[in-house]
Write a protein that holds these residues in place. Structure first.
Motif, short mmCIF file in Angstrom:
data_model
loop_
_atom_site.label_atom_id
_atom_site.label_comp_id
_atom_site.label_asym_id
_atom_site.label_seq_id
_atom_site.Cartn_x
_atom_site.Cartn_y
_atom_site.Cartn_z
N PRO A 10 -21.11 26.11 0.44
CA PRO A 10 -21.15 24.66 0.64
C PRO A 10 -22.24 24.28 1.65
CG PRO A 10 -18.90 25.44 0.69
CD PRO A 10 -19.79 26.66 0.72
N PRO A 11 -22.68 23.05 1.60
CA PRO A 11 -22.11 21.93 0.85
C PRO A 11 -22.68 21.84 -0.57
CG PRO A 11 -23.82 21.11 2.29
CD PRO A 11 -23.70 22.59 2.55
N TYR A 12 -21.88 21.30 -1.46
CA TYR A 12 -22.26 20.93 -2.82
C TYR A 12 -21.30 19.83 -3.23
CZ TYR A 12 -18.61 24.39 -3.88
OH TYR A 12 -17.46 25.12 -3.89
N TYR A 13 -21.40 19.36 -4.45
CA TYR A 13 -20.59 18.23 -4.89
C TYR A 13 -19.69 18.60 -6.05
CZ TYR A 13 -23.38 15.40 -1.82
OH TYR A 13 -23.97 14.88 -0.71
N ALA A 14 -18.54 17.92 -6.11
CA ALA A 14 -17.60 18.09 -7.22
C ALA A 14 -17.36 16.74 -7.87
CB ALA A 14 -16.27 18.66 -6.71
N VAL A 15 -17.44 16.71 -9.19
CA VAL A 15 -17.05 15.53 -9.96
C VAL A 15 -15.70 15.87 -10.59
CG1 VAL A 15 -17.59 14.01 -11.89
CG2 VAL A 15 -19.42 14.85 -10.40
N ILE A 16 -14.68 15.12 -10.24
CA ILE A 16 -13.32 15.38 -10.71
C ILE A 16 -12.96 14.30 -11.72
CG2 ILE A 16 -10.91 15.66 -10.01
CD1 ILE A 16 -12.36 16.02 -7.07
N PHE A 17 -12.76 14.71 -12.96
CA PHE A 17 -12.44 13.79 -14.04
C PHE A 17 -11.00 14.03 -14.46
CE2 PHE A 17 -12.24 12.81 -18.62
CZ PHE A 17 -12.60 11.48 -18.57
N THR A 18 -10.15 13.06 -14.23
CA THR A 18 -8.73 13.16 -14.56
C THR A 18 -8.44 12.18 -15.69
OG1 THR A 18 -8.28 13.63 -12.24
CG2 THR A 18 -6.39 13.03 -13.60
N SER A 19 -7.72 12.62 -16.73
CA SER A 19 -7.51 11.76 -17.88
C SER A 19 -6.13 11.91 -18.50
CB SER A 19 -8.56 12.09 -18.96
OG SER A 19 -8.42 13.43 -19.39
N LEU A 20 -5.72 10.85 -19.15
CA LEU A 20 -4.55 10.84 -20.01
C LEU A 20 -5.05 10.59 -21.42
CD1 LEU A 20 -2.07 8.69 -17.90
CD2 LEU A 20 -2.15 11.18 -18.11
N ARG A 21 -4.61 11.41 -22.36
CA ARG A 21 -5.10 11.34 -23.74
C ARG A 21 -4.31 10.34 -24.57
NH1 ARG A 21 -7.19 15.68 -26.34
NH2 ARG A 21 -7.43 14.13 -27.96
N THR A 22 -4.98 9.88 -25.64
CA THR A 22 -4.31 9.10 -26.68
C THR A 22 -3.81 10.10 -27.72
OG1 THR A 22 -6.31 8.87 -28.03
CG2 THR A 22 -5.91 7.17 -26.34
N GLU A 23 -3.28 9.60 -28.82
CA GLU A 23 -2.85 10.46 -29.93
C GLU A 23 -4.03 10.95 -30.77
OE1 GLU A 23 0.34 11.50 -30.48
OE2 GLU A 23 0.79 10.52 -28.57
N VAL A 24 -5.18 10.32 -30.64
CA VAL A 24 -6.36 10.67 -31.44
C VAL A 24 -6.92 11.99 -30.95
CG1 VAL A 24 -8.69 9.98 -32.14
CG2 VAL A 24 -6.89 8.24 -31.86
N ASP A 25 -7.06 12.94 -31.86
CA ASP A 25 -7.56 14.26 -31.51
C ASP A 25 -8.87 14.58 -32.24
OD1 ASP A 25 -7.08 16.56 -29.89
OD2 ASP A 25 -6.70 17.67 -31.74
N GLU A 26 -9.17 13.85 -33.29
CA GLU A 26 -10.32 14.13 -34.13
C GLU A 26 -11.62 14.17 -33.34
OE1 GLU A 26 -12.68 12.12 -37.86
OE2 GLU A 26 -10.55 11.74 -37.65
#
Length: 105
Positions: A10-26
């Motif tokens: 370090p130092p460096y950077y982190a991009v944290i992407f948190t998500s909740l999915r829909t029913e669409v998987d295609e």
């Protein structure tokens, strides 16, 4: 992704992407793989870790904020963002953090 990212001191950077999915998987898994491969080719990219269950969390590591800004603006990545908002995610949050310390074994 089945390994821990090999990041520099370090130092460096982190991009944290948190998500909740829909029913669409295609097309979701294919796009996720494509974005990981494309990100790995970007200047400043250091690695990625991802877990996709009830809550999806992907952490990508970058050498600097300018590299993160370029990745966010990448045309293919922008298309993935659009599809995510329209189809795959019911909600998401992106956080950008500076890593000051890391440790492990």
């Amino acid at each position: 992704m089945s390994s821990i990212a090999k990041t520099p001191k370090p130092p460096y950077y982190a991009v944290i992407f948190t998500s909740l999915r829909t029913e669409v998987d295609e097309g979701y898994a294919e796009m996720a793989e494509r974005m990981e491969a494309l990100a790995s080719e970007q200047p400043g990219f250091l690695g990625v870790e991802s877990a996709r269950e009830a809550v999806g969390i992907t952490v990508s590591y970058w050498s600097d904020l300018e590299s993160i800004k370029r990745w966010k603006a990448d045309l293919d990545h922008r298309e993935a963002q659009r599809l995510g908002r329209e189809q795959w995610y019911s909600s998401f949050k992106t956080r950008i953090s500076r890593v000051e310390r890391d440790y492990g074994f």
